[in-house]
Structures are given as structure tokens and as C-alpha cells.
Scaffold this motif. Structure first.
Motif, mmCIF file in Angstrom:
data_model
loop_
_atom_site.group_PDB
_atom_site.id
_atom_site.type_symbol
_atom_site.label_atom_id
_atom_site.label_comp_id
_atom_site.label_asym_id
_atom_site.label_seq_id
_atom_site.Cartn_x
_atom_site.Cartn_y
_atom_site.Cartn_z
ATOM 1 N N SER A 1 -2.875 -2.722 13.673
ATOM 2 C CA SER A 1 -2.109 -2.954 12.456
ATOM 3 C C SER A 1 -0.615 -2.791 12.717
ATOM 4 O O SER A 1 -0.188 -1.904 13.436
ATOM 5 N N SER A 2 0.158 -3.649 12.079
ATOM 6 C CA SER A 2 1.606 -3.630 12.256
ATOM 7 C C SER A 2 2.275 -2.459 11.555
ATOM 8 O O SER A 2 3.294 -1.960 12.004
ATOM 9 N N PHE A 3 1.711 -2.033 10.422
ATOM 10 C CA PHE A 3 2.313 -0.967 9.631
ATOM 11 C C PHE A 3 1.346 0.205 9.551
ATOM 12 O O PHE A 3 0.213 0.052 9.103
ATOM 13 N N GLN A 4 1.820 1.360 10.012
ATOM 14 C CA GLN A 4 0.953 2.530 10.078
ATOM 15 C C GLN A 4 1.721 3.764 9.616
ATOM 16 O O GLN A 4 2.868 3.971 10.011
ATOM 17 N N TYR A 5 1.058 4.553 8.780
ATOM 18 C CA TYR A 5 1.671 5.744 8.186
ATOM 19 C C TYR A 5 0.685 6.903 8.228
ATOM 20 O O TYR A 5 -0.521 6.701 8.277
ATOM 21 N N ASP A 6 1.220 8.120 8.152
ATOM 22 C CA ASP A 6 0.425 9.329 7.983
ATOM 23 C C ASP A 6 0.787 9.941 6.640
ATOM 24 O O ASP A 6 1.984 10.069 6.332
ATOM 25 N N LEU A 7 -0.222 10.323 5.860
ATOM 26 C CA LEU A 7 0.026 11.096 4.649
ATOM 27 C C LEU A 7 -0.158 12.556 5.020
ATOM 28 O O LEU A 7 -1.250 12.976 5.393
ATOM 29 N N VAL A 8 0.942 13.332 4.940
ATOM 30 C CA VAL A 8 0.957 14.702 5.443
ATOM 31 C C VAL A 8 1.179 15.685 4.296
ATOM 32 O O VAL A 8 2.104 15.528 3.501
ATOM 33 N N LEU A 9 0.314 16.691 4.247
ATOM 34 C CA LEU A 9 0.469 17.819 3.339
ATOM 35 C C LEU A 9 1.249 18.888 4.099
ATOM 36 O O LEU A 9 0.873 19.257 5.214
ATOM 37 N N HIS A 10 2.352 19.370 3.519
ATOM 38 C CA HIS A 10 3.177 20.348 4.216
ATOM 39 C C HIS A 10 3.901 21.231 3.208
ATOM 40 O O HIS A 10 3.881 20.971 2.008
ATOM 41 N N PRO B 1 0.812 -1.226 0.000
ATOM 42 C CA PRO B 1 0.000 0.000 0.000
ATOM 43 C C PRO B 1 0.846 1.278 0.000
ATOM 44 O O PRO B 1 0.520 2.229 -0.712
ATOM 45 N N ASN B 2 1.947 1.295 0.750
ATOM 46 C CA ASN B 2 2.767 2.504 0.766
ATOM 47 C C ASN B 2 3.482 2.717 -0.573
ATOM 48 O O ASN B 2 3.721 3.858 -0.968
ATOM 49 N N GLU B 3 3.798 1.653 -1.312
ATOM 50 C CA GLU B 3 4.363 1.807 -2.658
ATOM 51 C C GLU B 3 3.331 2.404 -3.615
ATOM 52 O O GLU B 3 3.650 3.286 -4.417
ATOM 53 N N ILE B 4 2.091 1.942 -3.517
ATOM 54 C CA ILE B 4 1.011 2.466 -4.363
ATOM 55 C C ILE B 4 0.814 3.955 -4.091
ATOM 56 O O ILE B 4 0.691 4.762 -5.013
ATOM 57 N N GLU C 1 -4.571 8.470 7.426
ATOM 58 C CA GLU C 1 -3.673 7.506 8.042
ATOM 59 C C GLU C 1 -3.851 6.197 7.293
ATOM 60 O O GLU C 1 -4.959 5.852 6.881
ATOM 61 N N LEU C 2 -2.765 5.469 7.113
ATOM 62 C CA LEU C 2 -2.769 4.187 6.413
ATOM 63 C C LEU C 2 -2.454 3.078 7.407
ATOM 64 O O LEU C 2 -1.531 3.222 8.213
ATOM 65 N N PHE C 3 -3.217 1.984 7.347
ATOM 66 C CA PHE C 3 -3.011 0.837 8.225
ATOM 67 C C PHE C 3 -3.023 -0.447 7.401
ATOM 68 O O PHE C 3 -3.927 -0.640 6.589
ATOM 69 N N PHE C 4 -2.017 -1.313 7.619
ATOM 70 C CA PHE C 4 -2.037 -2.640 7.009
ATOM 71 C C PHE C 4 -1.134 -3.584 7.787
ATOM 72 O O PHE C 4 -0.347 -3.165 8.627
ATOM 73 N N ASP C 5 -1.284 -4.880 7.507
ATOM 74 C CA ASP C 5 -0.484 -5.914 8.147
ATOM 75 C C ASP C 5 0.382 -6.609 7.104
ATOM 76 O O ASP C 5 0.384 -6.228 5.935
ATOM 77 N N VAL C 6 1.058 -7.678 7.506
ATOM 78 C CA VAL C 6 1.976 -8.375 6.605
ATOM 79 C C VAL C 6 1.276 -8.988 5.392
ATOM 80 O O VAL C 6 1.914 -9.229 4.373
ATOM 81 N N THR C 7 -0.007 -9.192 5.459
ATOM 82 C CA THR C 7 -0.736 -9.707 4.296
ATOM 83 C C THR C 7 -0.957 -8.615 3.254
ATOM 84 O O THR C 7 -1.394 -8.901 2.153
ATOM 85 N N LEU C 8 -0.662 -7.365 3.604
ATOM 86 C CA LEU C 8 -0.761 -6.153 2.782
ATOM 87 C C LEU C 8 -2.198 -5.698 2.541
ATOM 88 O O LEU C 8 -2.501 -4.530 2.676
ATOM 89 N N TYR C 9 -3.064 -6.594 2.178
ATOM 90 C CA TYR C 9 -4.463 -6.248 1.926
ATOM 91 C C TYR C 9 -5.338 -7.220 2.697
ATOM 92 O O TYR C 9 -4.974 -8.382 2.837
ATOM 93 N N PRO C 10 -6.458 -6.731 3.221
ATOM 94 C CA PRO C 10 -6.999 -5.381 3.053
ATOM 95 C C PRO C 10 -6.169 -4.366 3.830
ATOM 96 O O PRO C 10 -5.528 -4.685 4.825
#
Length: 147
Positions: A52-61, A14-17, A74-83
Motif C-alpha cells: 500500500s502506498s499510504f500507511q499509518y499507525d494509530l498510537v495510544l500514548h 480513511p485518515n480523515e475518517i 495500522e492503516l493501509f490504503f492506495d490512491v483509490t482510498l477504498y478498500p
């Protein structure tokens, strides 16, 4: 036991997309704004109720107003990537007529569609336009300082 040969899936994370989707945003704002995906710190992960194991923020700055940041989602996913899940800023979620501010994407295609919907909302465009205006004013003021 005989082990089969494991391979790396050709699926994109998801973070690559999201990273691919963000390409060109800086140029589209005349280099005034940036959209960056930041991984949450360990402390933030502990504070989150989401497991979720992997968590990110998409920030406008912007580099012209260093104290300002706007978390688009905010983005949340686990090792299975999806959902994967996107927790969207409330104003943008309202523009999308969501009853909750979450979008769940079951695969790469759904994630790409969700991102396109988010970035085409009136609210997102208003925020970008407003921040561009403020950044351009801040840039002009900074240019007038003699040191």
C-alpha cells in the motif's frame, strides 16, 4: 484530444475518517491520554511487505510516560482510498473474534463501523483504563519533584 474537467471527489480519505473519530478522545480521558495517527516513515514503508502506498499507525500514548506507546492498529490504503485495511492489535482482534487481525473496509461507512467496533472492545477499554491509571500516578510523582 478533448479532456473532461476533472474534479476532486467528495469522498473522505480513511485518515480523515479516523481523525474525525478521534475527536474528543483526549477529553474523555481527562487529558491523560492521546490517540494519534502517524504516517509511517520511508524506511518503515520499505520494511513492510504490504504494498500500500499510504500507511499509518494509530498510537495510544501519554505525555506522562513518554517511552510508552501502544499501536492500536495500522492503516493501509492506495490512491483509490477504498478498500482500506486495518491491521489490528492481536488482543483487540481476539475480542472481535477475528480469525486474522485484519479488517477490510470497502467504503467510508464500513470504516466507521469498524472503528466503532474496535474502540468498544473490552481489550481497548482495559488498555485505556490501565494507561490512565499509570499516567495519573506518573503525573503525581512528577508533580512532587522540586525542580
Amino acid at each position: 484530444m478533448d479532456w473532461k474537467k476533472f474534479t476532486i471527489e467528495k469522498i473522505k480519505t480513511p485518515n480523515e475518517i479516523i481523525g474525525e473519530t478521534l475527536e474528543g478522545f483526549n477529553e474523555a480521558t481527562n487529558n491523560l491520554l492521546n490517540l494519534s495517527l502517524f504516517e509511517k516513515s520511508e524506511i518503515e514503508l520499505l520494511r513492510q511487505k504490504n504494498g500500500s502506498s499510504f500507511q499509518y499507525d494509530l498510537v495510544l500514548h501519554t505525555k506522562y510516560m513518554r517511552s510508552y506507546k501502544f499501536v492500536v492498529f495500522e492503516l493501509f490504503f492506495d490512491v483509490t482510498l477504498y478498500p482500506c485495511a486495518l491491521k489490528i492489535e492481536k488482543g483487540i482482534a481476539k475480542n472481535l473474534d477475528l480469525t486474522q487481525n485484519y479488517i477490510i473496509s470497502e467504503n467510508e461507512s464500513q470504516l466507521r463501523t469498524s472503528l466503532e467496533l474496535i474502540f468498544n472492545t473490552e481489550k481497548f477499554n482495559e488498555i485505556v483504563s490501565g494507561l490512565m491509571k499509570l499516567s495519573s500516578l506518573s503525573k503525581e510523582e512528577d508533580d512532587k519533584i522540586p525542580f
